[in-house]
Design a protein around this motif. Sequence first.
Motif, PDB file in Angstrom:
ATOM      1  N   ASP A  42       0.821  -1.202   0.000  1.00 18.94           N
ATOM      2  CA  ASP A  42       0.000   0.000   0.000  1.00 18.94           C
ATOM      3  C   ASP A  42       0.858   1.256   0.000  1.00 18.94           C
ATOM      4  O   ASP A  42       2.005   1.254   0.483  1.00 18.94           O
ATOM      5  CB  ASP A  42      -0.901   0.024   1.233  1.00 18.94           C
ATOM      6  CG  ASP A  42      -1.921  -1.091   1.229  1.00 18.94           C
ATOM      7  OD1 ASP A  42      -3.021  -0.876   0.711  1.00 18.94           O
ATOM      8  OD2 ASP A  42      -1.610  -2.190   1.733  1.00 18.94           O
ATOM      9  N   ALA A  43       0.277   2.321  -0.514  1.00 23.65           N
ATOM     10  CA  ALA A  43       0.864   3.660  -0.424  1.00 23.65           C
ATOM     11  C   ALA A  43      -0.162   4.576   0.224  1.00 23.65           C
ATOM     12  O   ALA A  43      -1.320   4.627  -0.215  1.00 23.65           O
ATOM     13  CB  ALA A  43       1.243   4.182  -1.802  1.00 23.65           C
ATOM     14  N   PHE A  44       0.238   5.265   1.285  1.00 26.97           N
ATOM     15  CA  PHE A  44      -0.639   6.152   2.033  1.00 26.97           C
ATOM     16  C   PHE A  44      -0.241   7.607   1.783  1.00 26.97           C
ATOM     17  O   PHE A  44       0.940   7.953   1.886  1.00 26.97           O
ATOM     18  CB  PHE A  44      -0.568   5.852   3.532  1.00 26.97           C
ATOM     19  CG  PHE A  44      -1.176   4.545   3.919  1.00 26.97           C
ATOM     20  CD1 PHE A  44      -2.490   4.481   4.350  1.00 26.97           C
ATOM     21  CD2 PHE A  44      -0.446   3.374   3.856  1.00 26.97           C
ATOM     22  CE1 PHE A  44      -3.067   3.277   4.711  1.00 26.97           C
ATOM     23  CE2 PHE A  44      -1.003   2.167   4.210  1.00 26.97           C
ATOM     24  CZ  PHE A  44      -2.320   2.115   4.634  1.00 26.97           C
ATOM     25  N   TYR A  45      -1.243   8.441   1.508  1.00 28.50           N
ATOM     26  CA  TYR A  45      -1.003   9.866   1.292  1.00 28.50           C
ATOM     27  C   TYR A  45      -1.801  10.661   2.301  1.00 28.50           C
ATOM     28  O   TYR A  45      -3.007  10.448   2.469  1.00 28.50           O
ATOM     29  CB  TYR A  45      -1.400  10.274  -0.123  1.00 28.50           C
ATOM     30  CG  TYR A  45      -1.281  11.769  -0.372  1.00 28.50           C
ATOM     31  CD1 TYR A  45      -0.047  12.346  -0.672  1.00 28.50           C
ATOM     32  CD2 TYR A  45      -2.404  12.600  -0.290  1.00 28.50           C
ATOM     33  CE1 TYR A  45       0.062  13.708  -0.893  1.00 28.50           C
ATOM     34  CE2 TYR A  45      -2.299  13.963  -0.508  1.00 28.50           C
ATOM     35  CZ  TYR A  45      -1.061  14.515  -0.808  1.00 28.50           C
ATOM     36  OH  TYR A  45      -0.944  15.862  -1.018  1.00 28.50           O
ATOM     37  N   ASN A  46      -1.141  11.604   2.997  1.00 30.41           N
ATOM     38  CA  ASN A  46      -1.785  12.481   3.963  1.00 30.41           C
ATOM     39  C   ASN A  46      -1.810  13.897   3.410  1.00 30.41           C
ATOM     40  O   ASN A  46      -0.767  14.439   3.020  1.00 30.41           O
ATOM     41  CB  ASN A  46      -1.037  12.443   5.302  1.00 30.41           C
ATOM     42  CG  ASN A  46      -1.699  13.311   6.349  1.00 30.41           C
ATOM     43  OD1 ASN A  46      -1.438  14.509   6.424  1.00 30.41           O
ATOM     44  ND2 ASN A  46      -2.564  12.714   7.152  1.00 30.41           N
ATOM     45  N   ALA A  47      -3.020  14.486   3.376  1.00 30.25           N
ATOM     46  CA  ALA A  47      -3.174  15.799   2.758  1.00 30.25           C
ATOM     47  C   ALA A  47      -2.483  16.902   3.538  1.00 30.25           C
ATOM     48  O   ALA A  47      -2.130  17.942   2.966  1.00 30.25           O
ATOM     49  CB  ALA A  47      -4.655  16.124   2.595  1.00 30.25           C
ATOM     50  N   GLU A  48      -2.288  16.720   4.845  1.00 31.00           N
ATOM     51  CA  GLU A  48      -1.622  17.751   5.638  1.00 31.00           C
ATOM     52  C   GLU A  48      -0.110  17.702   5.449  1.00 31.00           C
ATOM     53  O   GLU A  48       0.537  18.723   5.211  1.00 31.00           O
ATOM     54  CB  GLU A  48      -1.970  17.577   7.116  1.00 31.00           C
ATOM     55  CG  GLU A  48      -3.424  17.858   7.457  1.00 31.00           C
ATOM     56  CD  GLU A  48      -3.802  19.310   7.224  1.00 31.00           C
ATOM     57  OE1 GLU A  48      -3.003  20.197   7.592  1.00 31.00           O
ATOM     58  OE2 GLU A  48      -4.880  19.557   6.674  1.00 31.00           O
ATOM     59  N   SER A  49       0.475  16.516   5.567  1.00 31.79           N
ATOM     60  CA  SER A  49       1.931  16.412   5.406  1.00 31.79           C
ATOM     61  C   SER A  49       2.339  16.453   3.950  1.00 31.79           C
ATOM     62  O   SER A  49       3.500  16.738   3.630  1.00 31.79           O
ATOM     63  CB  SER A  49       2.433  15.111   6.023  1.00 31.79           C
ATOM     64  OG  SER A  49       1.955  13.984   5.305  1.00 31.79           O
ATOM     65  N   GLU A  50       1.377  16.159   3.034  1.00 30.50           N
ATOM     66  CA  GLU A  50       1.644  16.093   1.591  1.00 30.50           C
ATOM     67  C   GLU A  50       2.759  15.103   1.285  1.00 30.50           C
ATOM     68  O   GLU A  50       3.579  15.317   0.389  1.00 30.50           O
ATOM     69  CB  GLU A  50       1.961  17.485   1.035  1.00 30.50           C
ATOM     70  CG  GLU A  50       0.811  18.473   1.218  1.00 30.50           C
ATOM     71  CD  GLU A  50       1.102  19.831   0.627  1.00 30.50           C
ATOM     72  OE1 GLU A  50       2.287  20.235   0.613  1.00 30.50           O
ATOM     73  OE2 GLU A  50       0.154  20.493   0.170  1.00 30.50           O
ATOM     74  N   GLU A  51       2.781  14.008   2.062  1.00 34.10           N
ATOM     75  CA  GLU A  51       3.783  12.957   1.878  1.00 34.10           C
ATOM     76  C   GLU A  51       3.073  11.637   1.562  1.00 34.10           C
ATOM     77  O   GLU A  51       1.953  11.389   2.001  1.00 34.10           O
ATOM     78  CB  GLU A  51       4.624  12.780   3.144  1.00 34.10           C
ATOM     79  CG  GLU A  51       5.452  13.994   3.527  1.00 34.10           C
ATOM     80  CD  GLU A  51       6.669  14.176   2.647  1.00 34.10           C
ATOM     81  OE1 GLU A  51       7.018  13.223   1.917  1.00 34.10           O
ATOM     82  OE2 GLU A  51       7.274  15.260   2.691  1.00 34.10           O
ATOM     83  N   THR A  52       3.758  10.787   0.787  1.00 31.27           N
ATOM     84  CA  THR A  52       3.280   9.444   0.480  1.00 31.27           C
ATOM     85  C   THR A  52       4.216   8.435   1.135  1.00 31.27           C
ATOM     86  O   THR A  52       5.435   8.518   0.982  1.00 31.27           O
ATOM     87  CB  THR A  52       3.225   9.206  -1.032  1.00 31.27           C
ATOM     88  OG1 THR A  52       2.347  10.164  -1.635  1.00 31.27           O
ATOM     89  CG2 THR A  52       2.710   7.805  -1.339  1.00 31.27           C
ATOM     90  N   ASP A  53       3.628   7.483   1.881  1.00 33.49           N
ATOM     91  CA  ASP A  53       4.426   6.534   2.656  1.00 33.49           C
ATOM     92  C   ASP A  53       4.018   5.099   2.324  1.00 33.49           C
ATOM     93  O   ASP A  53       2.856   4.821   2.022  1.00 33.49           O
ATOM     94  CB  ASP A  53       4.234   6.785   4.157  1.00 33.49           C
ATOM     95  CG  ASP A  53       4.666   8.176   4.563  1.00 33.49           C
ATOM     96  OD1 ASP A  53       5.860   8.473   4.449  1.00 33.49           O
ATOM     97  OD2 ASP A  53       3.791   8.963   4.985  1.00 33.49           O
TER      98      ASP A  53
END
Length: 935
Positions: free
Chosen positions: A201-212
């Motif tokens: 999986d790849a997770f994206y957070n709109a606040e950090s603007e990072e994909t993990d």
Amino acid sequence: MGKYNMNTQKTALATMFALMFSTAHAAEENQDKDKKDVSGIEVIEVTSGIKYSIVKAQSIKLNADSIVDAITAEDIGKFTDSNLAESLQRIPGVQISRSENGEGQYVSIRGLGPQFVRTTVNGRSMSGGSGGDNGLGNQRAYGLDGVSPDMTSGVVVMKTQTASVEEGGIGGVVDIKTIRPLDFLAGEKEDDGFFFGANIDAFYNAESEETDPSISLTGAWRITDTFGVFANVINSERSTLTQISRDRGYKVHEIDGQEIFGPSSGVQYSMNDGSLTRESYNLTLQWQPSDDLDITADYMNSSWLTERRQNVLISDISGIEPTNSVIDTSNAVGVDGYLREADFMGPTVGQISPNETVFDREENLYGMHINWNPDAGPLTIDFDVAYSDSGYDRNEYLLEGVAVNEAAGIHYDATGDAQLFSMYDANGNTLDVENMTFSRPGSVGYNMIDYASEETAYRLDVEYELDNDFISSVKVGGSIRELESSLTFNLQRYGTDRQDALLAEHGLTEADLPSYTSFLAPEASGGFLSELGSVAPDTWNNIGAAQGFDFWNPLVENSACIQGQGGLDIGLAATGDCSGFNFFSEIFYYNVEEKISSVYAQANILTEIAGMTLTGNVGVRYVQTDVTGTGYVDSELRTAKGDYSNVLPSLNLSLGITDNTYVRFAASTTVARPEPDQLAGAGGENPTIDPITDEITGLSVTRKNPDLEPYTANQYDVIVEWYPGSEGMFFAAGYFYKDISDFNSTDVVFPDEYTYDGVTYSSTDIDISIAQPVNSGDAKVSGIELQGHIPFSEFIKEGFFSHMGVQASYTHLMDNETPADDPITGAALPFPGASEDNYSAVAYYDDGTVSSRLSYTYREQNYLAVDYFGAATFAEDFTALDFNISYQLNDNLSFRFQANNLLEEPIRKSVANGNMPSFYSQNGKSYNVGVRVTF
């Protein structure tokens, strides 16, 4: 031979479950004995997907010997939520609380908070709690954010007590069921004897603007016909960027002859930039050397590593009285009004206080279970032994009292969802960050929190089936649990004198100090707290501490005093010439040992009344608890011992009044034990010291109570369940009532004066409070639960809409009374964790290839606890809208997409019965894209 040897009423739903869930794991072993006889009824072929998981959960509910609800995976390793807490919130009567970064963490049941919910894994306790966001508190509660969904086949929520289930949760018991290899491989993988799955999986957070990234590997092998292995490994990373406004304490101000509730020490803005790495390992061995013997051994490990840089802007108004006040007198409780706006003018009103934190947490659980049913006869013996340990270290670097030299006052604003402020210069003009200069730190410091707990448990259950028209079997057994937990808190603080000594020790002078002009912290997208209109100066969040930490950390770590004491991570106070460097916090230290011994007897009922089948159980459990607590009282280490015993009767009945309608009734007594740190006999005095002026501005005194009794609840439930149709349609309505005695709350008093370190302080000069947990009386919680599931296939047999369905639940509290009062306002407080209204709704589509779900949940305001500053804190309403969809390309490959918090709901907290904002956290949306491969 099954425990029930006479036919019960037949339902198509029960048939569907009894026959199609042949892969049921060990979590359902005990329930398999209790299943209704459903021979001769049409079998519904549903083997995976959302509908499968819903109907399977209904099967667990139907066949349980008490009132339960459940969630199950759509398929092995295929829980669609990011963690188990997020899934549980869809169960009626279940609510979740969230961490500061917005992720589901703790579970409440029927209005009783996480500390009243016992969490187990395959019936075994997990040692210790997760410590919450700050590493303190919640030692009884267990955070479900740490359990890998991919090694979990389901979760059962037991809302009523049976004598055979260990006590400890007056709210209920959450039992996490893990996968057993032979049980799983006995199903669709019978021919292969092997299963492997990978979730990437790849997770994206709109606040950090990072994909993990996140990766989970799952395998099950049948090594021989009698021996199997299951294993799961998961590694995930998350980047976080959290924007927070929070209070720094409250008090009652005297303004124009009125008592006005308002801030005592100001407000702080925080920009938390960090990362979270989670790893989990699970290994299960299962051996069935004969048809009547089943032996399993389990190991589970979970670890979290959180690294965070927190950039803080503080408005410090300690000792300053408000001017130009705007007062709100509406809804005033215990006071005359609330301070909505004001100016606070003074010399130390502006500070930055950045910090760096590393939070390392790990849990282990080892267990072995033996199930023996000699010659498949009437006798069944279960023996279980388990050991668990947990611990966390929180290490934190601090720069405190970095003064904003130009700040001469602030404007305070509490008219909306958050407390806001702006700074004034000496001329009364709003101060922009570009015009700020900063002092050297008033204090450089380090915090270390070290928590550890362990538990060893033994459990024996013996059941004997009877050829009897009323009692189908009798069950006796007992358990022994030995628990120990401890917490150590060390602080290092270096004022300006110690800083000068550190500089000199390393051949440096004040001229070598960093200037704090390089702004290195991350910028928030759209500005700080953009959901509130970017309330702070656009660039304040760029005031970073990197230069300060890079400069001071090596000096602190390599100082002669710290090295001579064995480094920073120690549990003893520094002595001699180093005593000014290291402070052992007596106020937080404790060590608690508990030994819990219990025995029980239970009769299981199966009979007929006027042609209606009656099933259930009646029993009694006796529990002896011995407690030894060690802590500091007035700087002296003391040990106190206590013990108590409880007799806990229980009754659970289920009457099948028609072929598809059941009425359940339950009555029981159970207990919930206080938090370990309430029992430790510890107490202390914690001064609040202005890092710039070095003066005491507040004094919080804490006393603990080794004689604190457990909560005891007499509880009653009645529920009607209706299973019409043949596709899994289901409706239920229930009422519950809990009468709780020995309710314990925090008693806080505000004395006129207090003597600390030989100096007597007056409450007119500083804020003084004394807090202690006490048994304060009785409490009541009652309410109703409604739930239902409507698969459209009940009415539409073909086409697009036949693959759709809806599921909904609603919980309403009618009584929510406790003897506790708000320490500041005196207003009556409800039960911790109790929301008056909670509801959830799910719409799904599942045709075997495409599976999607839109989930809506709502939780109304609920009381949390008395906070560190002595104010009763409430969590405000929270609404969550989540969506997920998956596509099964073939038998071995599927794709999925998930979106969480689509409404961008912030986390909000309040004080004064919800009339004053105290905490606001902006978290934003998050997205997940994944692929699943199986063989």
